[in-house]
Scaffold this motif. Structure first.
Motif, PDB file in Angstrom:
ATOM      1  N   ALA A   1     -48.210  52.787 -43.651  1.00 36.93           N
ATOM      2  CA  ALA A   1     -48.704  51.482 -43.197  1.00 36.93           C
ATOM      3  C   ALA A   1     -47.534  50.587 -42.780  1.00 36.93           C
ATOM      4  CB  ALA A   1     -49.521  50.810 -44.302  1.00 36.93           C
ATOM      5  N   TRP A   2     -46.429  50.656 -43.514  1.00 29.69           N
ATOM      6  CA  TRP A   2     -45.235  49.878 -43.168  1.00 29.69           C
ATOM      7  C   TRP A   2     -44.733  50.285 -41.778  1.00 29.69           C
ATOM      8  CZ3 TRP A   2     -42.385  45.849 -43.281  1.00 29.69           C
ATOM      9  CH2 TRP A   2     -41.032  45.889 -42.966  1.00 29.69           C
ATOM     10  N   MET A   3     -44.659  51.576 -41.506  1.00 28.00           N
ATOM     11  CA  MET A   3     -44.184  52.044 -40.205  1.00 28.00           C
ATOM     12  C   MET A   3     -45.144  51.620 -39.089  1.00 28.00           C
ATOM     13  SD  MET A   3     -41.365  53.339 -40.837  1.00 28.00           S
ATOM     14  CE  MET A   3     -40.475  53.884 -42.262  1.00 28.00           C
ATOM     15  N   PHE A   4     -46.449  51.660 -39.365  1.00 28.82           N
ATOM     16  CA  PHE A   4     -47.448  51.226 -38.385  1.00 28.82           C
ATOM     17  C   PHE A   4     -47.254  49.752 -38.047  1.00 28.82           C
ATOM     18  CE2 PHE A   4     -51.713  49.746 -37.155  1.00 28.82           C
ATOM     19  CZ  PHE A   4     -52.041  50.684 -36.192  1.00 28.82           C
TER      20      PHE A   4
ATOM     21  N   GLN B   1     -46.544  54.426 -52.670  1.00 27.15           N
ATOM     22  CA  GLN B   1     -47.446  55.512 -52.294  1.00 27.15           C
ATOM     23  C   GLN B   1     -47.135  55.943 -50.865  1.00 27.15           C
ATOM     24  OE1 GLN B   1     -49.632  56.664 -54.570  1.00 27.15           O
ATOM     25  NE2 GLN B   1     -48.951  55.096 -56.005  1.00 27.15           N
ATOM     26  N   PRO B   2     -47.421  57.201 -50.506  1.00 31.41           N
ATOM     27  CA  PRO B   2     -47.157  57.633 -49.125  1.00 31.41           C
ATOM     28  C   PRO B   2     -47.867  56.770 -48.080  1.00 31.41           C
ATOM     29  CG  PRO B   2     -47.721  59.510 -50.500  1.00 31.41           C
ATOM     30  CD  PRO B   2     -47.929  58.289 -51.338  1.00 31.41           C
ATOM     31  N   TYR B   3     -49.070  56.321 -48.388  1.00 30.38           N
ATOM     32  CA  TYR B   3     -49.810  55.534 -47.405  1.00 30.38           C
ATOM     33  C   TYR B   3     -49.193  54.154 -47.196  1.00 30.38           C
ATOM     34  CZ  TYR B   3     -53.220  59.249 -47.698  1.00 30.38           C
ATOM     35  OH  TYR B   3     -53.824  60.468 -47.653  1.00 30.38           O
ATOM     36  N   VAL B   4     -48.520  53.633 -48.219  1.00 26.57           N
ATOM     37  CA  VAL B   4     -47.847  52.342 -48.073  1.00 26.57           C
ATOM     38  C   VAL B   4     -46.691  52.487 -47.087  1.00 26.57           C
ATOM     39  CG1 VAL B   4     -46.502  50.566 -49.270  1.00 26.57           C
ATOM     40  CG2 VAL B   4     -48.545  51.528 -50.352  1.00 26.57           C
ATOM     41  N   ASP B   5     -45.951  53.578 -47.208  1.00 26.85           N
ATOM     42  CA  ASP B   5     -44.851  53.843 -46.277  1.00 26.85           C
ATOM     43  C   ASP B   5     -45.390  53.990 -44.851  1.00 26.85           C
ATOM     44  OD1 ASP B   5     -42.306  54.498 -45.276  1.00 26.85           O
ATOM     45  OD2 ASP B   5     -42.606  56.631 -45.672  1.00 26.85           O
TER      46      ASP B   5
ATOM     47  N   MET C   1     -35.741  54.284 -38.237  1.00 28.96           N
ATOM     48  CA  MET C   1     -34.680  54.506 -39.223  1.00 28.96           C
ATOM     49  C   MET C   1     -34.358  53.193 -39.938  1.00 28.96           C
ATOM     50  SD  MET C   1     -33.896  57.658 -39.430  1.00 28.96           S
ATOM     51  CE  MET C   1     -32.286  57.731 -40.162  1.00 28.96           C
ATOM     52  N   ALA C   2     -34.254  52.109 -39.195  1.00 25.01           N
ATOM     53  CA  ALA C   2     -33.992  50.802 -39.806  1.00 25.01           C
ATOM     54  C   ALA C   2     -35.156  50.386 -40.706  1.00 25.01           C
ATOM     55  CB  ALA C   2     -33.751  49.753 -38.721  1.00 25.01           C
ATOM     56  N   ALA C   3     -36.381  50.638 -40.264  1.00 20.98           N
ATOM     57  CA  ALA C   3     -37.554  50.308 -41.080  1.00 20.98           C
ATOM     58  C   ALA C   3     -37.577  51.142 -42.353  1.00 20.98           C
ATOM     59  CB  ALA C   3     -38.836  50.527 -40.278  1.00 20.98           C
ATOM     60  N   SER C   4     -37.166  52.393 -42.257  1.00 19.82           N
ATOM     61  CA  SER C   4     -37.094  53.255 -43.451  1.00 19.82           C
ATOM     62  C   SER C   4     -36.048  52.735 -44.429  1.00 19.82           C
ATOM     63  CB  SER C   4     -36.752  54.691 -43.060  1.00 19.82           C
ATOM     64  OG  SER C   4     -37.801  55.264 -42.332  1.00 19.82           O
ATOM     65  N   ALA C   5     -34.930  52.255 -43.912  1.00 18.03           N
ATOM     66  CA  ALA C   5     -33.889  51.693 -44.772  1.00 18.03           C
ATOM     67  C   ALA C   5     -34.411  50.475 -45.532  1.00 18.03           C
ATOM     68  CB  ALA C   5     -32.652  51.334 -43.949  1.00 18.03           C
ATOM     69  N   VAL C   6     -35.159  49.617 -44.845  1.00 21.41           N
ATOM     70  CA  VAL C   6     -35.740  48.445 -45.500  1.00 21.41           C
ATOM     71  C   VAL C   6     -36.734  48.884 -46.568  1.00 21.41           C
ATOM     72  CG1 VAL C   6     -37.239  46.432 -45.128  1.00 21.41           C
ATOM     73  CG2 VAL C   6     -35.373  46.912 -43.538  1.00 21.41           C
ATOM     74  N   TYR C   7     -37.544  49.890 -46.254  1.00 19.67           N
ATOM     75  CA  TYR C   7     -38.523  50.387 -47.230  1.00 19.67           C
ATOM     76  C   TYR C   7     -37.807  50.956 -48.454  1.00 19.67           C
ATOM     77  CZ  TYR C   7     -42.440  52.849 -49.290  1.00 19.67           C
ATOM     78  OH  TYR C   7     -43.407  53.283 -50.164  1.00 19.67           O
ATOM     79  N   LEU C   8     -36.738  51.706 -48.242  1.00 19.09           N
ATOM     80  CA  LEU C   8     -36.004  52.284 -49.374  1.00 19.09           C
ATOM     81  C   LEU C   8     -35.357  51.200 -50.231  1.00 19.09           C
ATOM     82  CD1 LEU C   8     -34.395  55.444 -47.730  1.00 19.09           C
ATOM     83  CD2 LEU C   8     -36.307  55.348 -49.350  1.00 19.09           C
TER      84      LEU C   8
END
Length: 189
Positions: A70-73, A64-68, A44-51
């Protein structure tokens, strides 16, 4: 002259150490479920940073979906690698008294911890390939992924020490830190 006392044998210089116990598969799976609960907050925190970074990514054409994904990975890799190289335990592993170590009994160096993390995902590409080859979507595709994960986990029964395949390949092992003399009943694997 004083009487000679009977000679007592000296204890051996090095007592043979017992091989570390492997946690049961049931305990490892329960620990993994608990880890998933803890990772919910991390993701959830990583998603907030991505947003927050999304407007910049859109301007660069990288939203792109794959960037998101890859970020989570990468975030998960940092989480696991940091904890494993630090003391061999994530938060869930500390709770369940399970530790990751090398054959020398030490926490893995960050490169070995990262290798273990990457190898732990080896079940995913074959399972996804089967799902795509069969033309599956949504529920059935997830079912194939779950089946692939279960096969990966079941491979631990083929290992003489019941270690996961990614541990064998990375040169690591999971050990049970509970006292073997603990009077509480051990769970069955």
């Amino acid at each position: 002259m004083p009487a000679a006392s009977p000679a007592t044998p000296a204890p051996p210089a090095s007592m043979p150490s017992r091989a570390p116990r492997t946690p049961t598969l049931r305990r490892r799976l329960t620990c993994m479920l608990y880890e998933g609960v803890l990772l919910f907050g991390v993701l959830m925190a990583a998603s907030a940073v991505y947003l927050l970074a999304r407007p910049v990514l859109q301007r660069l054409g990288l939203d792109q979906p794959y960037v998101d994904q890859a970020w989570m990975f990468v975030v998960l890799a940092c989480y696991f690698t940091w904890f494993w190289q630090r003391n061999g335990q994530t938060l869930a592993m500390q709770t369940w008294r399970i530790r990751l170590e090398t054959a020398a009994g030490e926490p893995p160096h960050w490169t070995r911890a990262l290798l273990r993390y990457v190898l732990a995902w080896l079940w995913l590409p074959p399972a996804a390939a089967v799902g795509h080859a069969l033309g599956l979507t949504r529920g059935p595709f997830v079912g194939v992924l779950v089946a692939g994960l279960l096969v990966w986990i079941a491979l631990a029964w083929l290992d003489p020490r019941r270690q996961f395949l990614h541990d064998r390949l990375a040169g690591t092992r999971l050990i049970d830190l509970r006292d073997p003399r603990d009077p509480r009943p051990a769970s069955k694997s």
